[in-house]
Scaffold this active site. Structure first.
Site, PDB file in Angstrom:
ATOM      1  N   ASP A 441       0.823  -1.207   0.000  1.00 61.90           N
ATOM      2  CA  ASP A 441       0.000   0.000   0.000  1.00 61.90           C
ATOM      3  C   ASP A 441       0.859   1.259   0.000  1.00 61.90           C
ATOM      4  OD1 ASP A 441      -2.749  -0.657  -0.199  1.00 61.90           O
ATOM      5  OD2 ASP A 441      -2.619  -1.609   1.757  1.00 61.90           O
ATOM      6  N   CYS A 488       6.307  -5.981   6.274  1.00 65.16           N
ATOM      7  CA  CYS A 488       5.466  -7.151   5.983  1.00 65.16           C
ATOM      8  C   CYS A 488       4.862  -7.103   4.586  1.00 65.16           C
ATOM      9  CB  CYS A 488       4.383  -7.329   7.043  1.00 65.16           C
ATOM     10  SG  CYS A 488       3.221  -5.976   7.114  1.00 65.16           S
TER      11      CYS A 488
HETATM   12  C1  PEP Z   1       0.774  -3.958   2.545  1.00 64.04           C
HETATM   13  O1  PEP Z   1      -0.029  -3.093   2.210  1.00 64.04           O
HETATM   14  O2  PEP Z   1       1.967  -3.963   2.194  1.00 64.04           O
HETATM   15  C2  PEP Z   1       0.341  -5.075   3.402  1.00 64.04           C
HETATM   16  C3  PEP Z   1       1.217  -5.899   3.921  1.00 64.04           C
HETATM   17  O3  PEP Z   1      -0.985  -5.231   3.620  1.00 64.04           O
HETATM   18  P1  PEP Z   1      -2.007  -5.818   2.528  1.00 64.04           P
HETATM   19  O4  PEP Z   1      -1.197  -6.365   1.382  1.00 64.04           O
HETATM   20  O5  PEP Z   1      -2.802  -6.845   3.240  1.00 64.04           O
HETATM   21  O6  PEP Z   1      -2.794  -4.600   2.179  1.00 64.04           O
HETATM   22 MG    MG Z   2      -1.961  -2.900   3.191  1.00 58.63          MG
END
Ligand code: PEP
Ligand code: MG
Length: 563
Positions: A441, A488
């Site tokens: 994101d 993450c």
């Molecule tokens: C991200 O946005 O990098 C993330 C780990 O969350 P998601 O991919 O679930 O939006």
């Molecule tokens: Mg995210």
């Protein structure tokens, strides 16, 4: 006769090499242009119903045969769409309007797909599943063999325009040596599922379909996204050599994550279900850095109860024993809509009431989730860390932290995935214990580029210096406050970027479990001072390509074998 020798390029989405005869994935035949118009809607409704039931039965039979929980979930979700009553009604409506059977199915699905697309995000991703249902039903009605992956008895490399998630999920890595698609993007289902299965894959390989024929020999490097049609003996030999070198570079990768000179970088798994947790816990890794709890909430009519959530979180904590588990509270909202928390349609779902913003409007949902986490902690005393998604301001972080601390939970943090939180990370971190960078994101919002759009892949790469600037700002906030910062997002699973992230001060990397070995091996090849130099060069680079090239230039040559 074999096709002409040719080298093509796409986006590599799962590292590894493959070479062998290619099998083409059958394309859908489309509507029957010569079918009669409908004159007996009741009889034709029955015909379509029977065809859809056959499709549901065949999807369910495949779901039962598969040994993977993920594959089963995808197949069952597709079967559920095929049995959707709203869709059946829409088809009857078309029949009553005079459409022939295949036209009725085609047109009704189009209407349904438009609706899903408007909802955006997660729902929009279901459109591919819906088209899969349409194509299978039309084949059933026309008495044609089902489209898609042919029956595979000997090892092949699959080549397709695109693959439906249901198809990708059921591929057997023993007989499918590699996957190549003409379309698709790095965040498409094909890419994510192929990576989970560990099948070398490249997507967006323009021109591949017109360059090949069934039975050609084709070679693939899923790391760099290179495809060779009818490779020469020398090229085949080079590829085999690459594969041997990769195995050698990975050999002996085990234990804690650390740089060559002993700076620890924890290696963690991204998970979404109890089954994921149990599978990941068997890998040589140090816990989970992202438990996406929304999987427990999506596609349900009512919220899971306190007891159900307590049971799930307890099982996840038990799976990891004394290893860390970072739980992210519900990250839903307009792009992952919940039937029981529908705040209405939004023009720009990615910028709407999502993540923590939804939790603030539906505090009851968050309170139940946090209570369930407190119960699970009480039951296990595991190493539980709790964090909020989509935090943009200090007030939001503080509001969340107060709630978590009031329940006596040991660690509270936030995701940093909104640029506002990245550039003000010292202030945000001052009210919590840790931050985890969501690079998916963060890239989307920094570059103003929809993360689901394959054609914007060049803007969305975390190698974009602007994204690296954001990551650095977040890490600097961590250093200034002495607070813990992990990653993450998908960037954490790239062995080369992992070095940059370590150099910027990131203390943990969370990724698909199958990626851990390569990242661990990459870290072990380099000292922290080299990682820091790589980070400095990458952040200062003019372009994304320059940033990557600068890091490769400083890397140990053996690193190239891991990509
Ligand atoms: C991200 O946005 O990098 C993330 C780990 O969350 P998601 O991919 O679930 O939006
Ligand atoms: Mg995210």
């Amino acid at each position: 006769m074999a096709s002409e020798h040719k080298i093509l390029h796409g986006i590599g989405v799962c590292a590894g090499t493959a070479s062998g005869p290619l099998a083409l994935v059958r394309e859908a035949p489309g509507v029957d242009e010569h079918e009669p118009a409908c004159t007996d809607p009741a009889a034709d409704t029955e015909r379509v119903k029977a065809a859809m039931e056959a499709v549901v039965a065949s999807l369910k039979a495949r779901a039962e045969k598969t040994t993977s929980d993920k594959s089963r979930a995808v197949l069952e979700a597709t079967a559920q769409l095929a049995g959707d009553r709203g869709l059946a009604k829409a088809i009857t409506k078309r029949l009553k309007a005079g459409d022939g059977v295949t036209h009725a199915v085609y047109n009704a699905v189009e209407g349904y797909a438009e609706m899903l697309k408007k909802l955006g995000g997660y729902m929009a991703e279901r459109v591919t599943d819906l088209h899969d249902v349409r194509n299978r039903t039309i084949c059933e009605l026309r008495g044609l063999p089902a489209p898609g992956v042919p029956d595979i008895t000997t090892p092949v490399v699959l080549v397709a325009r695109d693959l439906a998630p249901a198809e990708t999920a059921t591929l057997n890595p023993e007989t499918v040596l590699g996957v190549i698609t003409e379309e698709g993007g790095p965040t498409s289902h094909t890419a994510i599922l192929a990576a989970q299965l560990g099948i070398p894959a490249a997507v967006k390989v323009s021109g591949v379909l017109e360059s090949v024929a069934e039975g050609d020999t084709i070679a693939l490097d899923g790391g760099v996204g290179e495809i060779i049609v009818s490779p020469t003996e020398e090229e085949a030999g080079q590829l085999a050599e690459r594969s041997r070198r990769r195995a050698a570079a990975l050999a002996g990768s085990s234990g804690e994550g650390s740089t060559r000179d002993g700076f620890k970088v924890k290696l963690l798994a991204n998970i979404g279900t109890v089954a994921d947790a149990e599978a990941a816990a068997k890998f040589d890794l140090e816990g989970s850095g992202l438990f996406r709890t929304e999987f427990l909430f999506l596609g349900r009519e009512t919220a899971p109860t306190l007891e159900e959530q307590t049971d799930t979180y307890t099982k996840v904590l038990q799976a990891f024993g004394d290893r860390r588990v970072v739980v992210r509270t519900l990250d839903a909202g307009a792009d992952k809509p919940l039937a029981f928390a529908n705040l209405g349609e939004e023009e720009n779902p990615a910028l709407g009431v999502r993540g923590l913003r939804l939790s603030q409007r539906r505090e009851d949902l968050l309170d139940t989730q946090l209570q369930a986490l407190a119960n699970a902690y009480e039951a296990t005393h595991g190493d539980l860390w709790v964090m909020a998604p989509m935090v943009a301001t200090v007030e939001e972080a503080e509001w969340f932290a107060n709630k978590v601390r009031a329940l006596g939970l040991p660690k509270v943090g936030v995701m940093i995935e909104v640029p506002a939180a990245a550039i003000r990370s010292a202030q945000v971190l001052s009210v919590v214990d840790f931050a985890s960078l969501g690079t998916n994101d963060l890239a989307q919002y920094t570059m103003a580029a929809d993360r689901l759009k394959g054609e914007l892949a060049n803007l969305l790469t975390p190698w974009q210096p602007a994204v690296l600037n954001m990551i650095k700002a977040a890490c600097d906030g961590g250093k200034a406050t002495g607070k813990y910062v992990g990653v993450c997002g998908e960037a954490g699973g790239d062995p080369l970027l992992a070095l940059v992230l370590a150099g910027l001060g990131v203390q943990s990397l969370s990724m698909a479990p199958k990626k851990v070995n390569a990242v661990r091996a990459a870290l072990r090849l380099h000292d922290m001072s080299t990682c820091q130099q790589m980070a400095a060069y990458a952040v200062d680079a003019r372009t994304a390509a320059d940033a990557r090239a600068a890091v490769i230039a400083l890397a140990d040559p053996m690193l190239l074998d891991l990509l």
